[in-house]
Design a protein around this motif. Sequence first.
Motif, short mmCIF file in Angstrom:
data_model
loop_
_atom_site.label_atom_id
_atom_site.label_comp_id
_atom_site.label_asym_id
_atom_site.label_seq_id
_atom_site.Cartn_x
_atom_site.Cartn_y
_atom_site.Cartn_z
N THR A 44 0.84 -1.21 0.00
CA THR A 44 0.00 0.00 0.00
C THR A 44 0.87 1.25 0.00
O THR A 44 0.56 2.25 -0.67
CB THR A 44 -0.97 -0.03 1.21
OG1 THR A 44 -1.86 -1.14 1.04
CG2 THR A 44 -1.78 1.25 1.32
N LEU A 47 1.89 1.97 -3.48
CA LEU A 47 0.79 2.59 -4.25
C LEU A 47 0.57 4.04 -3.84
O LEU A 47 0.20 4.88 -4.67
CB LEU A 47 -0.52 1.82 -4.05
CG LEU A 47 -0.75 0.55 -4.85
CD1 LEU A 47 -2.24 0.26 -4.96
CD2 LEU A 47 -0.16 0.60 -6.25
N GLN A 48 0.79 4.34 -2.56
CA GLN A 48 0.65 5.72 -2.08
C GLN A 48 1.64 6.63 -2.82
O GLN A 48 1.31 7.76 -3.18
CB GLN A 48 0.93 5.79 -0.58
CG GLN A 48 -0.16 5.19 0.28
CD GLN A 48 -1.37 6.08 0.32
OE1 GLN A 48 -2.34 5.85 -0.41
NE2 GLN A 48 -1.34 7.12 1.10
N SER A 51 0.67 6.97 -6.55
CA SER A 51 -0.50 7.83 -6.79
C SER A 51 -0.22 9.28 -6.42
O SER A 51 -1.12 10.12 -6.47
CB SER A 51 -1.70 7.31 -6.00
OG SER A 51 -1.44 7.39 -4.61
N LEU A 82 -7.22 5.68 -8.77
CA LEU A 82 -6.88 4.86 -7.60
C LEU A 82 -8.15 4.31 -6.97
O LEU A 82 -9.11 5.06 -6.77
CB LEU A 82 -6.11 5.71 -6.58
CG LEU A 82 -5.83 5.08 -5.21
CD1 LEU A 82 -4.84 3.92 -5.32
CD2 LEU A 82 -5.27 6.13 -4.23
N SER A 84 -9.03 2.12 -3.53
CA SER A 84 -8.49 1.47 -2.34
C SER A 84 -9.52 1.56 -1.23
O SER A 84 -10.42 2.42 -1.26
CB SER A 84 -7.21 2.17 -1.89
OG SER A 84 -7.50 3.45 -1.36
N LYS A 150 -17.05 -2.40 -4.87
CA LYS A 150 -15.76 -2.53 -5.56
C LYS A 150 -15.90 -2.09 -7.02
O LYS A 150 -15.03 -1.41 -7.56
CB LYS A 150 -15.27 -3.98 -5.54
CG LYS A 150 -14.99 -4.51 -4.16
CD LYS A 150 -13.70 -3.95 -3.60
CE LYS A 150 -13.35 -4.68 -2.33
NZ LYS A 150 -12.66 -3.95 -1.33
N GLN A 153 -16.15 1.63 -7.25
CA GLN A 153 -14.84 2.26 -7.00
C GLN A 153 -13.94 2.21 -8.24
O GLN A 153 -13.18 3.14 -8.50
CB GLN A 153 -14.13 1.56 -5.84
CG GLN A 153 -14.70 1.89 -4.48
CD GLN A 153 -14.11 0.96 -3.43
OE1 GLN A 153 -12.91 0.93 -3.22
NE2 GLN A 153 -14.95 0.19 -2.80
N LEU A 167 -5.00 -0.32 -8.23
CA LEU A 167 -6.07 -1.01 -7.50
C LEU A 167 -5.46 -1.73 -6.30
O LEU A 167 -4.66 -2.64 -6.47
CB LEU A 167 -6.75 -2.04 -8.42
CG LEU A 167 -7.30 -1.51 -9.76
CD1 LEU A 167 -7.72 -2.66 -10.67
CD2 LEU A 167 -8.46 -0.56 -9.53
N ASP A 168 -5.86 -1.29 -5.10
CA ASP A 168 -5.32 -1.91 -3.89
C ASP A 168 -6.32 -2.94 -3.37
O ASP A 168 -7.37 -2.59 -2.85
CB ASP A 168 -5.06 -0.83 -2.82
CG ASP A 168 -4.12 -1.34 -1.73
OD1 ASP A 168 -3.82 -2.55 -1.71
OD2 ASP A 168 -3.68 -0.52 -0.90
N GLU A 169 -5.99 -4.20 -3.56
CA GLU A 169 -6.82 -5.33 -3.12
C GLU A 169 -8.27 -5.22 -3.57
O GLU A 169 -9.19 -5.21 -2.74
CB GLU A 169 -6.73 -5.47 -1.60
CG GLU A 169 -5.32 -5.75 -1.14
CD GLU A 169 -5.27 -6.19 0.31
OE1 GLU A 169 -6.20 -6.88 0.74
OE2 GLU A 169 -4.32 -5.83 1.00
N THR A 202 -2.38 -7.39 -4.39
CA THR A 202 -3.11 -8.47 -3.71
C THR A 202 -2.13 -9.31 -2.90
O THR A 202 -0.93 -9.25 -3.14
CB THR A 202 -3.87 -9.37 -4.72
OG1 THR A 202 -4.50 -10.43 -4.01
CG2 THR A 202 -2.95 -9.95 -5.77
#
Length: 262
Positions: A44, A47-48, A51, A82, A84, A150, A153, A167-169, A202
Amino acid sequence: MSDVLEFAGVSVVRGGKTLLDGVNWQVKEGERWVIMGPNGAGKTTLLQIASGRMHPTRGVAGILEEVLGAVDVFELRPRIGLASAALAGQIPEDETVLNVVLTASYGMTGRWREKYEKLDERRAFHLLHEWGMSTFMNRRFSSLSEGERKRVQIARALMTDPELLLLDEPAAGLDLAGREDLLFRLGELARDEEAPAMVLVTHHLEEVPTGFSHALLLRDGGVVASGPIEEVFTEEHLSTAFDLPLDLRREGGRYSATALRG
Ligand SMILES: Nc1ncnc2c1ncn2[C@@H]1O[C@H](COP(=O)(O)OP(=O)(O)OP(=O)(O)O)[C@@H](O)[C@H]1O
Ligand SMILES: [Mg+2]
């Protein structure tokens, strides 16, 4: 092919703890990446940074040919979609599904706002339709099931027509039918040449959609392996990343793993 992401020696230190440790990573146009690793590996956090929501403590993070720290992140962020759990948690209780998607475009348009509103609304509806959610457009987001949320989002993340989709999980918390439906849709998107570069996080091999081309394995903030997915997803690499001897299977473009005991 130009670089979508170009990370050189990216480290993140918070409260004396190293969350990312000298990550080198390149994502090019058209590539579809999976980031995998155990809880707390730094997925994560990565990804932060990708993004534009966090800056590295050390190293250089190139994003869409800009350098984080030398670019206005408010201009950069609309170019990146994004989805999440953290972002979903910020959506107000009574927001309608259509508005959840629509508001992703705010900030991009200033002049001619009214004209854009009509165009934005049409695009938001079209995206909801593509993700099987148009009949839900007037429902409150908070009233949706996890699987429905989901999909909304992801529609929201695509609203600004981004050059990079993170895409976070996306499959977390979904039942078997919901997971398979989402993975099918993500597989279709991955195979669409017009789709943006994609990075999906994932910790389950079973949640990797078909059509993904590359993988990055993280452990304790460091890269265990990175590159074309068939070279990265080996028993040796995955066993190292998860610190567990694993039996790896691949069938019809999908992966699964079980622990080897004995
Ligand atoms: N501000 C902070 N200060 C100290 N440690 C932090 C901070 N933010 C995150 N961490 C720690 O950094 C590590 C990496 O967090 P991160 O959320 O990136 O992991 P992850 O790979 O996404 O894990 P998960 O699979 O559980 O989502 C975790 O151990 C987390 O507790
Ligand atoms: Mg995480």
